[in-house]
Scaffold this active site. Structure first.
Site, PDB file in Angstrom:
ATOM      1  N   GLU A 169      47.121  13.500 -36.537  1.00  0.00           N
ATOM      2  CA  GLU A 169      46.574  13.434 -37.891  1.00  0.00           C
ATOM      3  C   GLU A 169      47.412  14.347 -38.783  1.00  0.00           C
ATOM      4  O   GLU A 169      47.613  15.517 -38.474  1.00  0.00           O
ATOM      5  CB  GLU A 169      45.091  13.866 -37.888  1.00  0.00           C
ATOM      6  N   ARG A 170      47.935  13.773 -39.859  1.00  0.00           N
ATOM      7  CA  ARG A 170      48.789  14.506 -40.809  1.00  0.00           C
ATOM      8  C   ARG A 170      50.073  15.034 -40.144  1.00  0.00           C
ATOM      9  O   ARG A 170      50.581  16.087 -40.529  1.00  0.00           O
ATOM     10  CB  ARG A 170      48.038  15.663 -41.473  1.00  0.00           C
ATOM     11  N   ASN A 185      39.129  16.865 -35.603  1.00  0.00           N
ATOM     12  CA  ASN A 185      38.324  15.633 -35.612  1.00  0.00           C
ATOM     13  C   ASN A 185      38.361  15.151 -34.169  1.00  0.00           C
ATOM     14  O   ASN A 185      39.180  14.330 -33.777  1.00  0.00           O
ATOM     15  CB  ASN A 185      38.920  14.588 -36.550  1.00  0.00           C
ATOM     16  N   LYS A 206      35.191  22.009 -35.797  1.00  0.00           N
ATOM     17  CA  LYS A 206      34.929  21.443 -37.128  1.00  0.00           C
ATOM     18  C   LYS A 206      33.575  20.763 -37.027  1.00  0.00           C
ATOM     19  O   LYS A 206      33.420  19.787 -36.287  1.00  0.00           O
ATOM     20  CB  LYS A 206      36.012  20.423 -37.478  1.00  0.00           C
ATOM     21  N   GLU A 261      33.257  16.242 -43.189  1.00  0.00           N
ATOM     22  CA  GLU A 261      33.948  14.949 -43.210  1.00  0.00           C
ATOM     23  C   GLU A 261      33.493  14.047 -42.067  1.00  0.00           C
ATOM     24  O   GLU A 261      34.299  13.465 -41.355  1.00  0.00           O
ATOM     25  CB  GLU A 261      35.467  15.174 -43.173  1.00  0.00           C
ATOM     26  N   ARG A 298      33.410  21.195 -55.655  1.00  0.00           N
ATOM     27  CA  ARG A 298      33.823  21.284 -54.253  1.00  0.00           C
ATOM     28  C   ARG A 298      34.431  22.645 -53.936  1.00  0.00           C
ATOM     29  O   ARG A 298      34.284  23.156 -52.826  1.00  0.00           O
ATOM     30  CB  ARG A 298      34.811  20.149 -53.941  1.00  0.00           C
ATOM     31  N   LYS A 306      40.471  28.153 -44.718  1.00  0.00           N
ATOM     32  CA  LYS A 306      41.746  27.709 -45.286  1.00  0.00           C
ATOM     33  C   LYS A 306      42.180  28.662 -46.398  1.00  0.00           C
ATOM     34  O   LYS A 306      41.339  29.286 -47.043  1.00  0.00           O
ATOM     35  CB  LYS A 306      41.613  26.289 -45.853  1.00  0.00           C
ATOM     36  N   ASP A 320      41.896  22.343 -50.460  1.00  0.00           N
ATOM     37  CA  ASP A 320      42.453  21.759 -49.244  1.00  0.00           C
ATOM     38  C   ASP A 320      43.982  21.775 -49.246  1.00  0.00           C
ATOM     39  O   ASP A 320      44.597  20.737 -49.474  1.00  0.00           O
ATOM     40  CB  ASP A 320      41.946  20.318 -49.096  1.00  0.00           C
ATOM     41  N   GLU A 368      43.460  30.068 -42.204  1.00  0.00           N
ATOM     42  CA  GLU A 368      44.091  28.840 -41.695  1.00  0.00           C
ATOM     43  C   GLU A 368      45.109  28.361 -42.713  1.00  0.00           C
ATOM     44  O   GLU A 368      44.771  28.108 -43.866  1.00  0.00           O
ATOM     45  CB  GLU A 368      43.024  27.763 -41.454  1.00  0.00           C
ATOM     46  N   GLU A 395      50.947  17.974 -45.486  1.00  0.00           N
ATOM     47  CA  GLU A 395      50.089  16.871 -45.910  1.00  0.00           C
ATOM     48  C   GLU A 395      50.175  16.639 -47.419  1.00  0.00           C
ATOM     49  O   GLU A 395      50.231  15.499 -47.870  1.00  0.00           O
ATOM     50  CB  GLU A 395      48.634  17.176 -45.508  1.00  0.00           C
ATOM     51  N   HIS A 434      45.225  18.218 -56.366  1.00  0.00           N
ATOM     52  CA  HIS A 434      44.724  16.980 -55.769  1.00  0.00           C
ATOM     53  C   HIS A 434      44.953  15.746 -56.639  1.00  0.00           C
ATOM     54  O   HIS A 434      44.042  14.963 -56.888  1.00  0.00           O
ATOM     55  CB  HIS A 434      43.227  17.128 -55.450  1.00  0.00           C
TER      56      HIS A 434
HETATM   57  O1  GCW Z   1      43.193  18.313 -45.197  1.00  0.00           O
HETATM   58  C1  GCW Z   1      42.135  17.523 -44.800  1.00  0.00           C
HETATM   59  C2  GCW Z   1      42.797  16.369 -44.148  1.00  0.00           C
HETATM   60  C3  GCW Z   1      42.089  15.857 -42.922  1.00  0.00           C
HETATM   61  C4  GCW Z   1      41.724  17.040 -42.040  1.00  0.00           C
HETATM   62  C5  GCW Z   1      40.799  17.953 -42.818  1.00  0.00           C
HETATM   63  C6  GCW Z   1      40.421  19.206 -42.040  1.00  0.00           C
HETATM   64  C7  GCW Z   1      41.677  17.161 -39.653  1.00  0.00           C
HETATM   65  O2  GCW Z   1      42.984  15.355 -45.085  1.00  0.00           O
HETATM   66  O3  GCW Z   1      42.965  14.973 -42.271  1.00  0.00           O
HETATM   67  O4  GCW Z   1      41.136  16.634 -40.820  1.00  0.00           O
HETATM   68  O5  GCW Z   1      41.425  18.391 -43.981  1.00  0.00           O
HETATM   69  O6  GCW Z   1      41.060  20.220 -42.258  1.00  0.00           O
HETATM   70  O7  GCW Z   1      39.508  19.159 -41.251  1.00  0.00           O
END
Ligand code: GCW
Length: 721
Positions: free
Chosen positions: A192-193, A234, A311, A315, A360, A384, A389, A411, A417, A545
Site C-alpha cells: 500500500e502506497r 490495514n 490501526k 478508515e 479533520r 503522524k 496525512d 510517524e 504518497e 490535500h
Molecule cells: O495516508 C493514508 C493512506 C492510507 C493509509 C493511511 C494510514 C495504510 O492513504 O493508504 O493506510 O493513511 O496511515 O493508515
C-alpha cells in the site's frame, strides 16, 4: 624492436583490454543502485594511502553470527575502500590494528574506560586510539555485539566520507530507542502506497531466506534501524496464523544478528477471523484469553518479538470502539498480552471519525487527548508528523506536547504518497527537520518535538521514531536513486534527531553518488532546496490535500467524488469568490486552540500566522496583502511558477554534472526529472486554472501561460498519461 617485444605488447594490450572490459562491465552492473550507500569503491589516493598506513590488521575475536557479519563487513569494506586486503589477526601484534571488542572479552580486559563503554548503552559504542598489548591500535568497543556492529559501520562511514581517523574519540549512542520501519506490505506481495516494486517478503518462498533479505537488514543496521513492522496496518488477520508465524519467525532469525526485531500489525478482529469467537470486545474474557495465548505462541517462536502496531477504528478497520470500548481499553488489553514477554503495543493516533461540520485536523486530538495517562506502561501512541496525512507541508500535530503522561512516537512517511511517488526528487530530511525543530511550547519556549520524542521533556521511558518504508523489490530499492537518501535520512535522524539536513545530504552523496567537490556541493544544494520547491508547485502557502482521489498522484483541486467529505480536496481548500483556505481560527473550527500559547494566537491571527501555514489556518481574501506587498492571488501564482522554474533549473544543473556521475544513474535520474517537470507544470496549471474560476483575476507577470486547458487536466490523471 624485436619480434618478442611486439608480441609482448600485443599480449599486454589484449590483457589490458580484457581487464578494462571486465571492469567496465562491473562498473555498469555495479551502478544500478543496489549497493545503496555501502558501495566501498576505492578511495582517492592521498586519503587511501593515509588510511592504509593507519589500518594494518583487523582483530575481531569471538564466534557468533553478529561477529561474523562485523568481520565480513570490515574486511570487505576495507579491501574495497583501500584497494588492498587488510589481514585478519587473532591478536594485537603490531601498531595499526583495528580492534573490535565487547566489554567482557579478554582483549577488553586492559581497557580503562569500561564505565564509559557501559554508559554508551546496549546499542551504542565508543571508538578510541589506545595502547593495547604495547601497540597503538584503534578500538571499537561496546557493551554488546550489536553496539560493535553499529561501531563498525560508523568507522567505515568515516572512511567513506574521508574523515580523519588519527585521533578518534567517539562516543555514540542512539537518542531514540525504537527506530522502526513500518512496512505497509500486504500478504499478496503488493505494498500500500509503495512505489518501488513489490514487497521484499516473498510469503510463498518463506521460510526460505532470499539473500536480498540480508542486504535489507544490513542496510538498516548500517543506520542503526532496529525494528521492522512486516505487514500493513490495514491488516490481514492471516498474518497471525500458525502458517504465517513460521514465516515471520524465519525473517526474525534472519534479521536478529543485525540487531533488528520484527513487529506485526494484528487485525483487531483476529479473535473472530482466526479464532472463531463471536466477538473481539477487548473486555470479553475469551478475547483477552485468545490474545494472551496468541502472544505466547508468537513468543514461543520469536523470543525477541518486538510487539504490535495497531490501526484501530480508522478508515474502516475494526477496533475497540466497535464494541463501545475506548482506544485505551483496546491498547491496554493487547499490552497485557505481550507485557510478560517485554513486548510493546504501538497504537496509532490516525483516527478521525467524521461528524457534521467537523475539522479533520482536530479529530485525533479530540478523540485521544482525554486518554492521556490512561495507557499501560508498554504502550506508545504513534502520531503522524502532521494533523491531516503526510502532506507536503503540515504544521506539527497538536498531540505532540499535549500528552505529558503518554509515551508518544512520531510517524513519518518515507514513501512519497503525497510527494510525487518515486518520480519526484524530494529530500525529506529538510521537512523532517522542520517538524522535529517545531516548538510545541508545551513547557515554555524550547519544548521542541525532538524533546517530546526523545523523552527529555516528559521523561517518557520508551522512545522512538517510525517511518513508513519506501523500499521494494526494484533493483535500486526505492525506485528513484535519490530517494535512497530518504531511507538513509530517516535512519540517521532516528539515531540522532539533531543532525542537520546538510550533514545527512553530504554523507549520503559522498557514500552513494560522487566525491567530486563541485558536483557534491551542487547536489547537496538541490537536495536541500527540493522540499520547499515541491511545496511551491504542489501546495504553497498552507494549501493541502489537493490530490487526485484514490492514488494521490497529481493535482485535482476540483475533486468531489470521494464518499467522505474529508477525503475531497474541496473540503480542504474551500475556495470561493471571497477567498481560499480553511478557517481553523476562532471564527472557524478553532482547532488552532489545540496548540499551546503562544502558538494558538500566532497561528490563529491572520497577520501573525507564518505565510507557509496561512491557508492551513485561515480563509483569506484573494486581494489580501502578503508581506511581499503582492496580493494573495499573485503570490500563490508566483509560488507555483517558482516550483516549475526550480525543476527546470535542476534538470540543467543535473545535465552539467554528467561527467561526475556514472551514466546509468545519471540517465535514470534525468528521466525522472523530466517527469517531475511535466508534473510540476501540470500542478501549476491545474491549480491556477481551477482557482481562477473563483479568484477571477489574471495571472501576474512572470507566470507562464498554461500548457493545457483545465478540461484537459480534469480529463486524465497524470498517472494515465
Ligand atoms: O495516508 C493514508 C493512506 C492510507 C493509509 C493511511 C494510514 C495504510 O492513504 O493508504 O493506510 O493513511 O496511515 O493508515
Amino acid at each position: 624492436m624485436t619480434r618478442g617485444s611486439t608480441h609482448w605488447r600485443i599480449h599486454r594490450f589484449i590483457f589490458s583490454a580484457i581487464v578494462f572490459l571486465i571492469f567496465a562491465a562491473n562498473a555498469v552492473n555495479g551502478e544500478d543502485g543496489y549497493r545503496l550507500w555501502l558501495r566501498y569503491d576505492q578511495l582517492p589516493s592521498p586519503e587511501r594511502n593515509v588510511y592504509r598506513s593507519q589500518i594494518k590488521s583487523l582483530v575481531v575475536p569471538g564466534q557468533s553470527p553478529t561477529l561474523d557479519i562485523i568481520r565480513r563487513e570490515l574486511s570487505d569494506g576495507l579491501q574495497g575502500l583501500l584497494g588492498t586486503a587488510v589481514p585478519m589477526s587473532d591478536s594485537i601484534d603490531s601498531d595499526g590494528a583495528l580492534v573490535v571488542v565487547t566489554i567482557n572479552s579478554t582483549l577488553a580486559a586492559g581497557l580503562k574506560w569500561k564505565n564509559q563503554i557501559k554508559a554508551s548503552g546496549a546499542e551504542g559504542f565508543q571508538i578510541r586510539i589506545e595502547k593495547l598489548n604495547r601497540h597503538f591500535v584503534t578500538v571499537i568497543a561496546s557493551e554488546t555485539e550489536i553496539g560493535s556492529l553499529h561501531g563498525a559501520f560508523y568507522f567505515l562511514r568515516l572512511l567513506q566520507t574521508l574523515k580523519p581517523i588519527a585521533r578518534l574519540n567517539v562516543n555514540e549512542q542512539p537518542r531514540l530507542q525504537l527506530r522502526m520501519l513500518d512496512h505497509w506490505d500486504n500478504l499478496d506481495g503488493t505494498i500500500e502506497r509503495g512505489y518501488a516494486g513489490q514487497s521484499l517478503w516473498n510469503w510463498s518462498e518463506l521460510p526460505a531466506i532470499n539473500p536480498r533479505l540480508r542486504d535489507y537488514a544490513r542496510a538498516n543496521a548500517s543506520l542503526g534501524i532496529n525494528g521492522a513492522v512486516l505487514n500493513n496496518v490495514n491488516a490481514d488477520a492471516k498474518i497471525l496464523s500458525a502458517e504465517y508465524l513460521r514465516k515471520v519467525a524465519a525473517l526474525a532469525d534472519c534479521f536478529r544478528p543485525y540487531g533488528i526485531r520484527v513487529y506485526l500489525s494484528p487485525r483487531f478482529s483476529a479473535p473472530i477471523d482466526l479464532g472463531g469467537l463471536q466477538t473481539a470486545d477487548p473486555l470479553a474474557t475469551e478475547v483477552i484469553a485468545w490474545w494472551k495465548q496468541k502472544a505466547d505462541e508468537i513468543y514461543g517462536l520469536i523470543p525477541d518479538f518486538g510487539g504490535f502496531l495497531v490501526k484501530a477504528n480508522s478508515e474502516g478497520q475494526p477496533g475497540p470502539r466497535t464494541y463501545n470500548r475506548t482506544h485505551a481499553d483496546g491498547a491496554n488489553m493487547l499490552a497485557a498480552a505481550v507485557a510478560p514477554h517485554h513486548g510493546v503495543v504501538i497504537w496509532r493516533a490516525f483516527v478521525y471519525d467524521m461528524k457534521p461540520d467537523y475539522d479533520r485536523a482536530g479529530a485525533a486530538y479530540e478523540e485521544l487527548q482525554p486518554f492521556d495517562g490512561k495507557f499501560a506502561a508498554n504502550v506508545l501512541l504513534q502520531i503522524k508528523n502532521g494533523p491531516i496525512d503526510f502532506q507536503p507541508r503540515e504544521p506539527f500535530h497538536p498531540l505532540f506536547g499535549a500528552m505529558p503522561k503518554t509515551q508518544v512516537i512520531p510517524e513519518l512517511q518515507i514513501t512519497q504518497e503525497y510527494l510525487g511517488f518515486s518520480n519526484h526528487l524530494v529530500f525529506l530530511a529538510s521537512m523532517w527537520r522542520e517538524f522535529l525543530d517545531s516548538d510545541t511550547y508545551a513547557r515554555g519556549a524550547g519544548s521542541t518535538v525532538t524533546r517530546v520524542a526523545d523523552g527529555s521533556l516528559y521523561h517518557q521511558k520508551i522512545t522512538g521514531l517510525a517511518g513508513v518504508a519506501n523500499t521494494g523489490t526494484d533493483r535500486n530499492w526505492t525506485g528513484h536513486h535519490f530517494l535512497q537518501a530518504n531511507w538513509y535520512a530517516f535512519g540517521r535522524l532516528a539515531w540522532n534527531p539533531n543532525l542537520s539536513a546538510q550533514q545527512i545530504a553530504d554523507e549520503w552523496i559522498a557514500m552513494t553518488l560522487t566525491r567530486d567537490r563541485n558536483s557534491s556541493q551542487a547536489i547537496a544544494r538541490i537536495m536541500i532546496e527540493s522540499h520547499e520547491e515541491v511545496v511551491d508547485y504542489m501546495t504553497p502557502l498552507g494549501l493541502h490535500h489537493l490530490f487526485w482521489g484514490g492514488h494521490h498522484y497529481g493535482p485535482a483541486p476540483w475533486w468531489t467524488r470521494e464518499k467522505r467529505d474529508d477525503w475531497n480536496p474541496v473540503y480542504f481548500h474551500r475556495a470561493d469568490k471571497t477567498g481560499i483556505g480553511f478557517d481553523r481560527g476562532p471564527s472557524g473550527s478553532n482547532t488552532v486552540a489545540q496548540y499551546h500559547a503562544p502558538l494558538r494566537e500566532l497561528f490563529g491571527k491572520l497577520d501573525s500566522c507564518p505565510e507557509k501555514f496561512l491557508l492551513w489556518f485561515h480563509h483569506v481574501p484573494w486581494d489580501y496583502r502578503m508581506r511581499s506587498g503582492r496580493t494573495l492571488w499573485d503570490e500563490m501564482a508566483l509560488h507555483y511558477q517558482r516550483g516549475v522554474h526550480w525543476v527546470r533549473a535542476t534538470r540543467k544543473r543535473w545535465e552539467s554534472m554528467k561527467a561526475a556521475i556514472d551514466d546509468e544513474r545519471h540517465e535514470a535520474v534525468a528521466r525522472r526529472l523530466a517527469i517531475q517537470e511535466r508534473d510540476a507544470i501540470a500542478w501549476r496549471d491545474a491549480c491556477l486554472l481551477y482557482f481562477q474560476i473563483f479568484s477571477k483575476r489574471p495571472l501576474p507577470a512572470g507566470v507562464e501561460k498554461p500548457a493545457k486547458t483545465l478540461e484537459e487536466y480534469k480529463a486524465k490523471s497524470l498517472l494515465d498519461n
